[in-house]
Design a protein around this motif. Structure first.
Motif, mmCIF file in Angstrom:
data_model
loop_
_atom_site.group_PDB
_atom_site.id
_atom_site.type_symbol
_atom_site.label_atom_id
_atom_site.label_comp_id
_atom_site.label_asym_id
_atom_site.label_seq_id
_atom_site.Cartn_x
_atom_site.Cartn_y
_atom_site.Cartn_z
ATOM 1 N N THR A 1 0.846 -1.190 0.000
ATOM 2 C CA THR A 1 0.000 0.000 0.000
ATOM 3 C C THR A 1 0.882 1.240 0.000
ATOM 4 O O THR A 1 1.800 1.367 0.818
ATOM 5 N N ASP B 1 -4.985 6.014 -1.760
ATOM 6 C CA ASP B 1 -4.420 4.699 -1.492
ATOM 7 C C ASP B 1 -4.218 3.940 -2.796
ATOM 8 O O ASP B 1 -5.155 3.802 -3.604
ATOM 9 N N VAL C 1 -2.874 0.186 -4.071
ATOM 10 C CA VAL C 1 -2.590 -1.169 -3.593
ATOM 11 C C VAL C 1 -2.081 -2.013 -4.743
ATOM 12 O O VAL C 1 -2.677 -2.039 -5.832
#
Length: 834
Positions: A502, A525, A527
């Motif tokens: 992340t 964010d 990922v």
């Protein structure tokens, strides 16, 4: 702490005074100043949680509450999750024992287990990046002990931008750091259950600028329920070293956890009708378990077909070795730099009996279970078994059976690696004394490497801690259908090997305009997920004497058909199905809030937030979510979202405080449930009011919280029939009320009332648990300034309450499978402070 100091503090803060304990916690490195324990009492109205700079409770536009160490025992907790349920707005189902709890906040659903939308932190960094890993719930790897200074919670959308994967909020467990010199050693034991525990802690200043703290616990015993063996065994050691400078500090952190706890999965309970559940013959699901010393040693296969020996007493085994670094420095012209880093080596295992049905094989008389198994059995050659002359069922060691029998699908998982590397770096800039601009970058790498050993299907008696394996034979030709409890040598086997990285830049701007305080923040964010899941079931190439009797029976013969008609007992990994994982996903969260201070004692605030939570290993259980090459399909973007509106009112007037927050939440859910095989692709809507307050009158104080929630399932891609229903286990009202009285400087006595209105145990809204109140008592007597004797009673009235039921419908008198809150238990403690 001396007795008179503690009593004075109780009078001052009322045991749990929201306006006076909203103190500093580091939520995803949102701290912008170090505050010592002594300073906290002096500036107890100042908070620096999920804010860009220190502000008072009355100036903030977030919801934050806390419990200090003196308050923890007031709730008579038997697990960390039982402490969490005392926090406003938090719904913590602690019926699983010392771990495996389900935790959520403010109407956000609990479709399966764990704490999907609410992060659990230690000292400002997450324990796990994902709180609902299969068999790896975050609360499995945390413990409350003497090293704990306080527990604080931030609820609502502000957490979306100050921590990754936490759109519902953050619970942070904050360690002592040696500001206050001295220590304690304490001994506690169960007065009506078997457990002895040693708690210890010590802090000291090595110099004016160097200090340390070390603390932890050791324990041994059976636990609050009868198992027949010591299932709660182990301990924890935590330590930190802090070097103070003129403009900041540097801190080193260490944690070692090696602990085992028995976990309680659903077992047989009786539905009495009208929302009431109770015990079955020979088994009380609130005080006993289906664990037994009679079958502790388990033989099975790992995911690659290799023989494995397991011990039922391992329960939830939690192994953590963590090292951390934290620093914060203030510079000229209003600059502050904060960095936190931690690397955690996390592993363990999970083994516990689960009461399954496989359709019609629910708990029933032993003879009817035997007849049903025979009627559906196939011989080793694959032909039907002749049941014309009936069946014989005996204990494995001989003797007729006149009890209920149940199908034990033994959940057996080894956690090889849940290691987490995490770093949070943040820079703050103060401009003109009324504007703070903050920018940061967060990084984490979460491993999920677990193997589900072949889950044995066992037929056993229902008899509390004395459950025994049963053997079943077809009388006509003597076919051995169940061999020393073993019905099938395998049910399934998985091997997960995943890695989630992340990356999250974030920014916040806050400013004052007269009596108004505003802030706006955003977080992006990103990922990166890689790895694989290999699944296999029900075939194989190796004979294995699982029960060790020297004979290879049909259920142990690789060339024979098992109870389900599959050939062999276990498949080798080479023949399994592989799902690759190789995708990138991203999400942008934002939060906008404002507060208006009407006067020194009254304020209002409002906030709107949109947050996201990356879907981790459970995404692999959603059919069609991933393409064969591991990329995301068109059905998901890899994130679930939570949108929240909050409007709050705050009032404080000397000895009386009240805080009220209206919330409106829309939650996306993509999830999978192991026990039922169901998948959820849904949307939920919820609105409600969260209240918390306290009142002090002389030596008497009372504090409490209440949350009213109106929630419904608004969309469901797989089961439209539940749309409009109330989500499972969501009560209209949950509350905690804690009155306390101090008799001079020598005695404190009180109670904690934790209650809930009725709730449905399934989404079909056909079966419900009636409302209840759990009464917990606590008291402390100060023998001397330094020696204290305490007691607490959990569930004084021995209420029988189920938090979850596997069945969605039942008639009065039916036996169903439920997980119950533990019955009455009493502990006594001695503590010496020095």
């Amino acid at each position: 702490m001396k007795a008179e100091d503690f009593q004075a503090d109780c009078k001052r803060v009322g045991g749990f005074k929201p306006s006076s304990i909203a103190l500093a916690i580091a939520v995803a490195s949102s701290v912008s100043a170090a505050v010592t324990a002594q300073e906290q009492l002096e500036i107890e109205e100042v908070i620096i949680t999920a804010t860009a700079r220190p502000v008072t409770k009355m100036e903030s536009s977030i919801s934050v509450s806390a419990l200090d160490t003196e308050e923890l025992s007031n709730y008579a907790p038997r697990s960390t999750a039982e402490v969490f349920r005392s926090l406003p707005g938090i719904r913590a189902e602690s019926s699983g024992g010392g771990g495996n709890a389900n935790i959520t906040v403010r109407g956000i659903p609990l479709a399966t287990g764990g704490s999907k939308y609410m992060q659990i932190h230690e000292d400002g960094l997450p324990v796990l990046e994902y709180g609902d890993v299969n068999f790896g719930n975050t609360d499995n790897f945390i413990r409350a002990d003497s090293s704990l200074s306080r527990i604080e919670s931030v609820r609502g959308g502000s957490a979306s931008t100050f921590a990754s994967n936490s759109p519902g909020g953050v619970i942070n467990m904050i360690s002592k750091t040696g500001e206050e010199e001295g220590g304690n050693i304490g001994l506690s034991f169960g007065a009506d259950y078997d457990e002895t525990r040693l708690n210890f802690g010590y802090g000291h200043h090595l110099s004016d600028t160097l200090r340390f703290y070390v603390g932890g616990f050791l324990r041994e015993g059976e636990g609050v329920r009868e198992t027949g063996f010591d299932g709660d065994s182990g301990g924890q050691l935590k330590a930190n070293l802090t070097k103070d400078f003129d403009n900041g500090y540097v801190r080193l952190y260490y944690k070692h956890l090696d602990d085992r706890v028995t976990t309680y999965l659903p077992g047989p309970v009786t539905y009495k009708g009208n929302g009431e559940f109770g015990t079955v013959a020979n088994f009380d699901a609130s005080s006993q378990t289906l664990h037994s010393d009679n079958y502790r040693n388990i033989s099975t296969f790992d995911a690659y077909g290799n023989p494995v020996n397991r011990d039922l007493s391992d329960g939830i085994e939690s192994l953590v070795e963590a090292y951390g670094f934290e620093s914060q420095f203030e510079f000229e012209n209003g600059w502050t730099i904060t960095d936190k880093f931690r690397i955690s080596d996390i592993s363990g295992s999970f083994i516990s009996p689960f009461t399954d049905t496989f359709g019609n094989y629910g708990p029933q008389s032993a003879q009817s279970m035997a007849d049903l198994i025979c009627a559906n059995a196939v011989s080793g050659e694959g032909s039907a078994v002749d049941c014309s002359t009936g069946t014989t069922v005996t204990y494995a060691n001989g003797g007729e059976v006149d009890e209920l029998a149940y199908l034990n699908l033994l959940f057996d998982t080894e956690i090889h690696d849940l290691g987490l590397i995490v770093n949070d770096f943040k820079v703050d800039k103060l401009i003109n004394d009324n504007i703070v601009v903050s920018a940061g970058f967060y990084y984490s790498k979460q491993n999920i490497k677990t193997s589900w050993n072949s889950w044995n299907a066992l037929i056993q008696s229902v008899d509390g801690s004395d459950s025994q394996n049963l053997s079943i034979t077809a009388n006509a030709n003597g076919d051995l259908l169940v061999d020393d409890g073993l019905w099938s040598a395998s049910f399934l086997s998985y091997a997960w090997d995943l890695e989630y990285e992340t990356y999250a830049p974030y920014m916040n701007v806050s400013f004052d305009v007269g009596d108004f305080t505003f802030d706006v923040s955003a977080r992006h964010d990103m990922v990166n997920a890689k790895g694989s899941l290999v699944s296999s079931c029900c075939g194989g190439d190796t004979d294995y004497d699982i029960n060790g009797d020297g004979i290879i029976s049909d259920v142990e013969d690789a060339s024979a058909s098992d109870a389900f008609g599959f050939t062999g007992g276990i498949i080798t990994m080479a023949n399994g199905n592989t799902q690759l994982v190789d995708y990138d996903a991203d999400n942008t969260s934002f939060s906008l809030g404002g507060n208006y201070a009407i006067n020194d004692s009254m304020a209002v605030f409002a906030r709107y937030s949109e947050g996201g939570r990356a879907i981790a290993d459970r995404l692999l259980q959603i059919s069609g979510a991933l393409n064969s090459d591991g990329s995301l399909s068109d059905t998901t973007d890899g994130f679930d979202s939570v949108d929240q509106l909050e409007i709050g009112y705050k009032f404080t007037a000397g000895d009386f405080d009240i805080f009220a927050t209206y919330f409106n939440t829309i939650t996306e859910e993509t999830n999978a449930e192991i026990t039922s095989g169901l998948t959820f692709v849904r949307e939920y809507e919820a609105q409600g009011i969260e209240l918390e307050g306290s009142y002090i009158y002389g030596d008497f104080s009372v504090n409490g919280n209440l949350t009213w929630t109106d929630a419904e399932i608004s969309k469901d891609a797989n089961n439209p029939s539940v749309v409009g229903n109330t989500p499972r286990r969501q009560a209209d009202i949950i509350y905690t009320i804690t009155p306390q009285y101090n008799f001079g400087n020598s005695l404190t006595f009180g109670a904690s009332l934790q209650g809930s209105t009725e709730y449905y145990v399934s989404d079909s809204n056909q079966l419900k648990q009636d409302g209840y109140v759990l009464v917990n008592l606590f008291g402390s007597y100060y023998v001397t300034e330094d020696l204290t004797v305490s007691f607490n009673v959990n569930n004084l009235t021995d209420e029988f309450v189920v938090t979850e039921v596997e069945e969605s419908y039942a008639e009065a008198g039916d036996v169903v499978r439920g997980r119950a809150i533990s019955g009455r238990s009493t502990s006594v403690s001695f503590n010496y402070a020095f």
